[in-house]
Design an enzyme around this catalytic site. Structure first.
Site, PDB file in Angstrom:
ATOM      1  CD  GLU A   3      -2.731  -1.369   2.448  1.00 10.20           C
ATOM      2  OE1 GLU A   3      -3.627  -2.199   2.370  1.00 10.20           O
ATOM      3  OE2 GLU A   3      -2.576  -0.632   3.442  1.00 10.20           O
ATOM      4  CB  CYS A  61       3.239   7.308   3.269  1.00 11.37           C
ATOM      5  SG  CYS A  61       3.850   6.099   4.449  1.00 11.37           S
ATOM      6  CB  CYS A  96       7.725  -5.459   8.381  1.00  8.77           C
ATOM      7  SG  CYS A  96       9.179  -4.710   9.160  1.00  8.77           S
ATOM      8  CB  CYS A 127       7.532  -3.098  15.977  1.00 10.03           C
ATOM      9  SG  CYS A 127       9.215  -2.777  15.401  1.00 10.03           S
ATOM     10  CB  CYS A 184       3.939  -2.109  13.602  1.00  7.81           C
ATOM     11  SG  CYS A 184       3.899  -1.747  11.833  1.00  7.81           S
ATOM     12  N   GLY A 216       7.199  -2.161   5.732  1.00  5.47           N
ATOM     13  CA  GLY A 216       8.565  -2.662   5.612  1.00  5.47           C
ATOM     14  C   GLY A 216       9.622  -1.807   6.266  1.00  5.47           C
ATOM     15  CD  GLU A 217      14.061  -0.694   8.876  1.00  5.71           C
ATOM     16  OE1 GLU A 217      13.185  -0.246   9.624  1.00  5.71           O
ATOM     17  OE2 GLU A 217      15.001   0.002   8.454  1.00  5.71           O
ATOM     18  CB  SER A 272      10.655   6.089   8.617  1.00  7.17           C
ATOM     19  OG  SER A 272      10.325   5.716   9.930  1.00  7.17           O
ATOM     20  CB  SER A 299      10.961   3.720  14.611  1.00  8.36           C
ATOM     21  OG  SER A 299      10.296   4.137  13.445  1.00  8.36           O
ATOM     22  CG  LEU A 300      14.120   6.713  20.565  1.00 12.02           C
ATOM     23  CD1 LEU A 300      15.418   5.970  20.334  1.00 12.02           C
ATOM     24  CD2 LEU A 300      14.426   8.164  20.960  1.00 12.02           C
ATOM     25  CG  HIS A 301       8.669   3.583  18.746  1.00 10.98           C
ATOM     26  ND1 HIS A 301       8.001   4.701  18.320  1.00 10.98           N
ATOM     27  CD2 HIS A 301       8.858   2.823  17.639  1.00 10.98           C
ATOM     28  CE1 HIS A 301       7.778   4.617  17.012  1.00 10.98           C
ATOM     29  NE2 HIS A 301       8.303   3.491  16.581  1.00 10.98           N
ATOM     30  CG  ASN A 335      -2.718   5.650  14.025  1.00 12.83           C
ATOM     31  OD1 ASN A 335      -3.524   6.501  14.369  1.00 12.83           O
ATOM     32  ND2 ASN A 335      -1.563   5.950  13.445  1.00 12.83           N
ATOM     33  CB  CYS A 386       1.682   5.832  11.633  1.00 11.46           C
ATOM     34  SG  CYS A 386       2.207   7.413  11.071  1.00 11.46           S
TER      35      CYS A 386
HETATM   36  N1  SAH Z   1      10.108   0.208   9.456  1.00  9.56           N
HETATM   37  C1  SAH Z   1      10.206   1.633   9.434  1.00  9.56           C
HETATM   38  C2  SAH Z   1       9.137   2.351   8.609  1.00  9.56           C
HETATM   39  C3  SAH Z   1       7.698   1.944   8.764  1.00  9.56           C
HETATM   40  S1  SAH Z   1       6.622   2.521  10.002  1.00  9.56           S
HETATM   41  C4  SAH Z   1      10.242   2.170  10.841  1.00  9.56           C
HETATM   42  O1  SAH Z   1       9.994   1.418  11.769  1.00  9.56           O
HETATM   43  O2  SAH Z   1      10.580   3.340  11.026  1.00  9.56           O
HETATM   44  C5  SAH Z   1       6.508   4.214  10.094  1.00  9.56           C
HETATM   45  C6  SAH Z   1       6.258   4.691  11.548  1.00  9.56           C
HETATM   46  O3  SAH Z   1       4.962   4.314  12.071  1.00  9.56           O
HETATM   47  C7  SAH Z   1       7.273   4.091  12.498  1.00  9.56           C
HETATM   48  O4  SAH Z   1       7.743   5.069  13.366  1.00  9.56           O
HETATM   49  C8  SAH Z   1       6.439   3.088  13.236  1.00  9.56           C
HETATM   50  O5  SAH Z   1       7.018   2.748  14.461  1.00  9.56           O
HETATM   51  C9  SAH Z   1       5.123   3.801  13.378  1.00  9.56           C
HETATM   52  N2  SAH Z   1       4.018   2.914  13.739  1.00  9.56           N
HETATM   53  C10 SAH Z   1       3.938   1.583  13.537  1.00  9.56           C
HETATM   54  N3  SAH Z   1       2.769   1.110  14.027  1.00  9.56           N
HETATM   55  C11 SAH Z   1       2.098   2.161  14.523  1.00  9.56           C
HETATM   56  C12 SAH Z   1       0.814   2.306  15.127  1.00  9.56           C
HETATM   57  N4  SAH Z   1      -0.012   1.285  15.272  1.00  9.56           N
HETATM   58  N5  SAH Z   1       0.439   3.547  15.508  1.00  9.56           N
HETATM   59  C13 SAH Z   1       1.260   4.604  15.316  1.00  9.56           C
HETATM   60  N6  SAH Z   1       2.473   4.524  14.736  1.00  9.56           N
HETATM   61  C14 SAH Z   1       2.893   3.319  14.351  1.00  9.56           C
END
Ligand code: SAH
Length: 368
Positions: free
Chosen positions: A103, A116, A123, A127, A130, A170-171, A202, A224-226, A301, A344
């Site tokens: 997508e 995007c 992937c 995580c 996601c 994907g990454e 990203s 993507s730190l989180h 989300n 996202c």
């Molecule tokens: N693999 C890459 C790019 C894809 S995701 C990465 O991890 O950066 C793009 C962003 O959306 C990332 O920061 C990811 O952590 C975030 N993301 C993934 N699932 C999400 C969710 N359910 N709600 C909000 N952000 C999310």
């Protein structure tokens, strides 16, 4: 080093010209015994003018057009579905060979129109917050399938793109060769003319790949730190066990060290009761001290079966204020397209999972 996955196979009868950036096209023409400047003409026809019919490439000789016709194709992903959101976001579901679907999402926002883009079918990084991760992993996208998403948005969707973010499925850094060639096409003056600030990759932060990206390309970086500590990040972003914060943060600093105006964008998904306390904010401030940074707080989300909840808006704002007071730049990302599962972390496509949970081998294999 392993041979790049997407290098044109000259013994193949048919080459997809979308797989080649300017350098790749020049090499192709040279190997076919033609002048490399034809690369410029073909790049322009395909990406600037949206032409996929060789017969219409009128500044090439008839003989060369016939040869290209015989030896190559211009093959794009197929648009299976276009879904508009109430907020103006549009999602495209794209069909690839072998029945997989990915997508891409177009997000108009005032003067800006951002696409995007996905970089893999599914992937492998797993995580937990996601939904793409829940699909498992099938394969890397080719350069043509990545650049093709941009082609379709511009030449089929009529989009006037100002930005591209590799934040779809994907990454990107686990598919580095294809991603670099595709971003070269996005930034080429004869194609989409996007500057370095307007193409953002990203990543979860695959450290050796970050080093190669810095050497071989010129893009902006979002990480993507989180989580502000290894213990929590190991849980949320499992690849952290392999590339922990003490390796990731210096690699990110290195990435921007030659450009004083550049900052790392850190993405931080706000998970209720998990990573959103004042204590986490404090740790985050300490962790990023001395690194030119911008924090992007992303309300979580939800998706079917997800186990987390988004932090409430007042908690996100309190967290943000705490960061601002320390001098960090922090914004809360607007949620866009959630009514069509385009926000996202909500992109799922259709993935024939072949390699679920094989993250360690996959990542080592791709970047070694
Ligand atoms: N693999 C890459 C790019 C894809 S995701 C990465 O991890 O950066 C793009 C962003 O959306 C990332 O920061 C990811 O952590 C975030 N993301 C993934 N699932 C999400 C969710 N359910 N709600 C909000 N952000 C999310």
């Amino acid at each position: 080093m392993k041979a790049p996955l997407n290098e044109p196979q000259m013994n193949d009868a048919v080459i997809n010209l979308l797989d080649l950036d300017r350098k790749g096209l020049e090499q192709l023409f040279q190997r076919l015994g033609h002048k490399p400047f034809h690369a410029r003409q073909v790049l322009k026809w395909i990406h600037k003018h949206g032409v996929t019919d060789f017969a219409a490439m009128t500044d090439l000789s008839k003989k060369l057009r016939d040869e290209l016709q015989a030896r190559s194709v211009i093959r794009l992903p197929e648009i299976i579905l276009e879904q508009p959101s109430a907020d103006g976001t549009r999602k495209w579901v794209l069909g690839l060979a072998c029945g997989n679907r990915v997508e891409s999402v177009l997000i108009p926002d005032g003067e800006r129109t951002t696409l995007c883009v996905s970089s893999q079918v599914g992937c492998a990084l797993d995580c937990g917050f996601c939904s793409t991760a829940k699909q498992g992993f099938n394969r890397n996208l080719t350069t043509g399938e990545i650049a093709g998403q941009v082609w379709l948005a511009v030449h089929r969707g009529g989009a006037r793109l100002t930005n591209v973010v590799l934040m779809g499925m994907g990454e990107p850094l686990a598919n580095l060769d294809a991603v670099i060639a595709a971003t070269n096409i996005m930034q080429d003056d004869l194609a989409y003319m996007l500057s370095k600030a307007r193409v953002t990759i990203s990543t979860v932060g695959i450290v050796p790949a970050l080093e190669r990206l810095r050497e071989q390309s010129d893009v902006s970086l979002a990480v993507s730190l989180h989580a502000p500590n290894n213990e929590l990040r190991n849980e949320l972003v499992p690849i952290n066990a392999k590339y922990p914060l003490e390796a990731l943060i210096p690699a990110c600093r290195e990435f921007i060290k030659n450009d004083k105006r550049r900052k790392i964008t850190w993405e931080y998904v706000m998970l209720d009761g998990v990573n959103d306390s004042d204590r986490h904010a404090k740790q985050l401030i300490r962790l990023l001290e001395g690194t030119p940074s911008k924090l992007n707080l992303i309300p979580f989300n939800p998706f079917p079966g997800s186990l987390y909840q988004s932090s409430p808006p007042e908690r996100i704002e309190a967290f943000r204020q705490r960061l601002l007071r320390s001098g960090l730049i922090a914004i809360t990302r607007k949620t866009r397209g959630d009514d069509i599962a385009a926000a996202c972390g909500q992109l799922v496509g259709q993935v024939r999972d072949r390699a679920r949970r094989q993250l360690a081998t996959l990542v080592t294999g791709e970047v070694a």
